[in-house]
Design a protein around this motif. Sequence first.
Motif, mmCIF file in Angstrom:
data_model
loop_
_atom_site.group_PDB
_atom_site.id
_atom_site.type_symbol
_atom_site.label_atom_id
_atom_site.label_comp_id
_atom_site.label_asym_id
_atom_site.label_seq_id
_atom_site.Cartn_x
_atom_site.Cartn_y
_atom_site.Cartn_z
ATOM 1 N N ARG A 230 -2.432 11.770 5.178
ATOM 2 C CA ARG A 230 -3.402 11.027 4.390
ATOM 3 C C ARG A 230 -4.786 11.195 5.004
ATOM 4 N NH1 ARG A 230 -3.555 4.537 3.004
ATOM 5 N NH2 ARG A 230 -5.116 4.677 1.359
ATOM 6 N N SER A 231 -5.749 11.576 4.195
ATOM 7 C CA SER A 231 -7.094 11.851 4.691
ATOM 8 C C SER A 231 -8.111 11.484 3.626
ATOM 9 C CB SER A 231 -7.235 13.331 5.079
ATOM 10 O OG SER A 231 -6.967 14.175 3.974
ATOM 11 N N VAL B 159 2.421 4.654 0.237
ATOM 12 C CA VAL B 159 2.095 5.982 0.739
ATOM 13 C C VAL B 159 3.409 6.759 0.809
ATOM 14 C CG1 VAL B 159 1.060 7.332 2.582
ATOM 15 C CG2 VAL B 159 0.207 5.027 2.094
ATOM 16 N N VAL C 271 -3.507 14.047 -7.535
ATOM 17 C CA VAL C 271 -2.228 14.276 -6.872
ATOM 18 C C VAL C 271 -1.246 14.813 -7.905
ATOM 19 C CG1 VAL C 271 -2.556 12.520 -5.094
ATOM 20 C CG2 VAL C 271 -1.479 11.891 -7.258
ATOM 21 N N GLU D 239 0.857 -1.181 0.000
ATOM 22 C CA GLU D 239 0.000 0.000 0.000
ATOM 23 C C GLU D 239 0.889 1.226 0.000
ATOM 24 O OE1 GLU D 239 -3.496 1.982 2.730
ATOM 25 O OE2 GLU D 239 -3.469 -0.157 2.372
ATOM 26 N N GLY E 289 -2.825 4.067 -2.171
ATOM 27 C CA GLY E 289 -2.368 5.243 -1.453
ATOM 28 C C GLY E 289 -2.921 6.550 -1.980
ATOM 29 N N ILE E 290 -3.690 6.505 -3.070
ATOM 30 C CA ILE E 290 -4.326 7.697 -3.621
ATOM 31 C C ILE E 290 -5.841 7.525 -3.517
ATOM 32 C CG2 ILE E 290 -4.683 9.098 -5.701
ATOM 33 C CD1 ILE E 290 -1.905 8.346 -6.613
ATOM 34 N N VAL E 291 -6.504 8.500 -2.926
ATOM 35 C CA VAL E 291 -7.958 8.442 -2.748
ATOM 36 C C VAL E 291 -8.649 8.603 -4.095
ATOM 37 C CG1 VAL E 291 -9.933 9.565 -1.636
ATOM 38 C CG2 VAL E 291 -7.753 9.366 -0.415
ATOM 39 N N ASP F 150 -6.968 19.545 1.456
ATOM 40 C CA ASP F 150 -6.004 18.563 1.928
ATOM 41 C C ASP F 150 -5.621 18.913 3.354
ATOM 42 O OD1 ASP F 150 -3.289 20.112 1.947
ATOM 43 O OD2 ASP F 150 -4.104 20.545 -0.029
#
Length: 291
Positions: free
Chosen positions: A56-57, A43, A199, A41, A192-194, A121
């Motif tokens: 990270r949110s 990040v 990004v 995963e 790792g990317i919503v 963010d």
Amino acid sequence: MSIMKTLSGIIPSFTVLLAVLICPACSDSLPERAQEDPPAEPVPEEVCPDGTQPVRSIPYYIPPNTLSGLLEPGRAYLITSEKELETYFPDTELEPVDFSAYSLFFVHGGTNYNCAYVGSDVRNDDGHYILNARVYTGVATVMDHWAVGRLVPVMPEEILGLEAEVSYPSLGEAVWLDPVTVDIPVECNPDGIVDNEAVAICSADIFEEFFGYRAEGIDFTKEGLIFIKGTAPKGIREIKFSLAQLGDGHYYGNVDITLDDSTVMTPWNLALKLDRQLGWADTADIAVSMH
């Protein structure tokens, strides 16, 4: 006026796009080292140009027209329990929050111009947590309200403070760009990317941490990449996009996805290569629409 580009001129349908991307499958086309040790995963540990650390949110939707009078505009709130959530939003039906794992970081406000989109963010500045809200405004003079909520991992007790930083970039200052699309297999869409959040990637190391292989055809000393991914509820007939840079440097864009009649959920992504020598921003907000 935005300039919408389409991927259909390159690839007639998303069915064909998937075929093209699956052939050089992510695991088959990677260097041997990446195949042996793929990131479970990814990040990336990235430091923003201002020296802060990204947190990270997950975006959390709250209707801006249902806010309690207890909430002061422009002030950052950290909601840590179901009781606090009900206190601040007593008459609003919201998605449940697992407060054992997450807290809700929230800010709201108003603008005298129409609100086209709100990007956000969270960043950590040596224990001081900052919720950034970018409220993109149009040119129509009308009072508009906005709200931003983001779920963050339960914060440590020793945090030094919370604050919100709100900016109001105007779409009237937009310079529309002509980026080059880069093919990235959907099998490499990183956890790792919503989904539906863009990004900005400005180094080969960060690219490799996200996708598990070294980028080809991108010179990160001169170029950067804007990446966004998601999953459509049906098959995809066409993807159109536009991307602009505003006067304060932020990137803003639109992705318009036309669905077909199939009932198969379809992952998608869009990677746009830009010339960093023309100016580079570490934030990109892209609105995604499907029809």
